[in-house]
Design an enzyme around this catalytic site. Structure first.
Site, PDB file in Angstrom:
ATOM      1  N   GLY A  42       0.819  -1.207   0.000  1.00  0.00           N
ATOM      2  CA  GLY A  42       0.000   0.000   0.000  1.00  0.00           C
ATOM      3  C   GLY A  42       0.848   1.250   0.000  1.00  0.00           C
ATOM      4  O   GLY A  42       2.043   1.203  -0.309  1.00  0.00           O
ATOM      5  N   ASN A  43       0.225   2.370   0.339  1.00  0.00           N
ATOM      6  CA  ASN A  43       0.949   3.626   0.396  1.00  0.00           C
ATOM      7  C   ASN A  43       0.374   4.484   1.520  1.00  0.00           C
ATOM      8  O   ASN A  43      -0.562   4.082   2.210  1.00  0.00           O
ATOM      9  CB  ASN A  43       0.914   4.368  -0.948  1.00  0.00           C
ATOM     10  CG  ASN A  43      -0.500   4.626  -1.424  1.00  0.00           C
ATOM     11  OD1 ASN A  43      -1.259   5.362  -0.789  1.00  0.00           O
ATOM     12  ND2 ASN A  43      -0.883   4.003  -2.542  1.00  0.00           N
ATOM     13  N   ARG A  44       0.912   5.677   1.705  1.00  0.00           N
ATOM     14  CA  ARG A  44       0.574   6.510   2.863  1.00  0.00           C
ATOM     15  C   ARG A  44      -0.604   7.463   2.628  1.00  0.00           C
ATOM     16  O   ARG A  44      -0.912   8.273   3.493  1.00  0.00           O
ATOM     17  CB  ARG A  44       1.805   7.332   3.277  1.00  0.00           C
ATOM     18  CG  ARG A  44       2.982   6.495   3.726  1.00  0.00           C
ATOM     19  CD  ARG A  44       4.151   7.389   4.152  1.00  0.00           C
ATOM     20  NE  ARG A  44       5.315   6.613   4.507  1.00  0.00           N
ATOM     21  CZ  ARG A  44       5.546   6.100   5.718  1.00  0.00           C
ATOM     22  NH1 ARG A  44       4.651   6.298   6.677  1.00  0.00           N
ATOM     23  NH2 ARG A  44       6.629   5.407   5.971  1.00  0.00           N
ATOM     24  N   ALA A 100      -4.375   7.514  -4.701  1.00  0.00           N
ATOM     25  CA  ALA A 100      -3.009   7.059  -4.969  1.00  0.00           C
ATOM     26  C   ALA A 100      -3.050   5.562  -5.259  1.00  0.00           C
ATOM     27  O   ALA A 100      -2.848   4.742  -4.355  1.00  0.00           O
ATOM     28  CB  ALA A 100      -2.111   7.350  -3.776  1.00  0.00           C
TER      29      ALA A 100
END
Length: 410
Positions: free
Chosen positions: A215-217, A282
């Site tokens: 995943g991402n932030r 995102a």
């Protein structure tokens, strides 16, 4: 027009309350307005007082409460209240109130107030699904929106009894957030009336096994701010949210997704009917090439598992290739590079994806992800550049919608 703060006078808010079971929730909305420093006059319908009595409204607002034009006639309340208002919010707005407002009927203090108000008006409908979807209500809502009123779409959820569906009053905090945005913009707030906006938000997750993911932030805060701002400006908003922990904004059609594939499917389904598409989510660039059905175990002496990645589809590029004339595509470019290099990356992405606007978001060092402000540069296809230094994400949202509106041909 700005919210009251140190050294500024409180603004006059009229809280109209329709005769529905959700009237009790308006007490919380009233509290939010008064605690923010606004002066609130509650104007219920006679039916609303069957649910919440006048003493409650008077105690919470510190203002007198009446439903008829015949009370305190020497003050001419049916004219004075509306003319002195900076904002009118109707919550809950029943089918009956919406019908009277659309037809211009003035048979009580609330409907007279609506006719005399020259400030922004926000309706927060609440009713059974069948009533919300009835052609008469649909026409009344369309009429009010065409005249510049903000009519929030109701939430989907439990109604009275065992019924479930669209028609639930949005959470009071969400109504307050939407109304605050409208109040901030003041007269002429509904400049996106009739415009259909699709917004994506949050970060996708690509499953490795039943427990782990890539995943991402991304928190989704900027995408949610754009959705709220678009609603407050009268747009019809669809929000596709990936893995956020944020409360549902009032007035949007919300669809939740997890992976990039799910995001792509939802976006392509909704984009065909959108006038403005804002890709603030995102999506992960890569996903595991193979999914493990069981949790990958760590074993002493065994080699560390190798995860082979496959490239995800470029959703924004697909949208750009399929963009119809007049449709506006907005992309985001989160970059750890700075200055001219970051600008070059963002401009290149915008060109490749055939976007009309690109938002360069320089991240890292406490900037961008998870914060309430953002440092961005808005680029347009004609070469224009606008820098926003450490601006609140709500302000970034309005600046972006201003730029998109300038490109939209109505």
């Amino acid at each position: 027009m700005s919210s009251p703060g140190a050294g500024s006078a409180p603004l006059n808010v009229v809280l109209g309350v329709g005769g529905g079971i959700a009237a009790y929730k308006a007490c919380e909305l009233l509290r939010l307005f008064t605690e923010s420093g606004h002066r609130v006059r509650v104007v219920p319908t006679a039916a609303a007082l069957k649910f919440v009595g006048a003493p409650t409204w008077e105690a919470l607002s510190g203002q007198p409460v009446s439903t008829e034009v015949w009370e305190h006639v020497h003050e001419v309340p049916h004219v004075r209240i509306g003319k002195s208002a900076d904002l009118v919010v109707i919550a809950p707005a029943t089918a009956n109130v919406l019908a009277k407002a659309a037809a211009g009927i003035a048979d009580d203090l609330l409907t007279n107030t609506l006719l005399t108000a020259r400030c922004p008006v926000v309706f927060a409908p609440a009713m059974h699904t069948e009533m919300w979807q009835h052609p008469a209500t649909v026409d009344n809502v369309a009429t009010l929106r065409r005249r510049g009123a903000i009519v929030l779409d109701p939430a989907v959820g439990r109604l009275t009894g065992a019924d479930t569906g669209p028609g639930r009053l949005p959470d009071p905090s969400a109504i307050f957030a939407a109304a605050t945005r409208v109040l901030r913009r003041g007269p002429g707030a509904a400049d996106l009336t009739g415009v259909r906006v699709l917004v994506t938000a949050g970060g996708t997750r690509e499953a490795i096994d039943p427990v782990r993911f890539i995943g991402n932030r991304s928190s989704g805060k900027q995408g949610y701010a754009i959705a709220r701002a678009a609603v407050a400006r009268g747009a019809s908003v669809t929000l596709v949210a990936a893995n956020t922990a944020l409360p549902d904004p009032a007035g949007v059609t919300l669809e939740r997704v997890e992976s990039t594939a799910q995001l792509r499917e939802a976006v392509l389904r909704h984009a065909a009917g959108a006038d403005i598409v804002v890709m603030a989510a995102a999506p992960a660039d890569f996903r595991p090439a193979a999914y493990a059905d069981q949790k990958i175990k760590k074993a002493a002496g065994e080699p560390v598992p190798v995860i082979t990645l496959a490239e995800n589809p470029d959703i924004a590029a697909e949208l750009g290739a399929a963009k119809r004339p007049g449709q506006i595509l907005v992309t985001f470019a989160a970059e750890t590079a700075t200055g001219a290099t970051a600008l070059e990356y963002a401009r290149g992405k915008m060109t490749r994806k055939r976007a009309d606007l690109s938002v360069l978001n320089e991240v890292g060092g406490g900037r961008g992800f998870g914060t309430d402000d953002n440092t961005v540069t808005i680029l347009d296809a004609a070469g224009g550049v606008r820098n926003l230094e450490r601006a609140a994400k709500e302000d970034v949202a309005d600046a972006l919608l201003d730029a998109a509106r300038g490109l939209t041909v109505h």
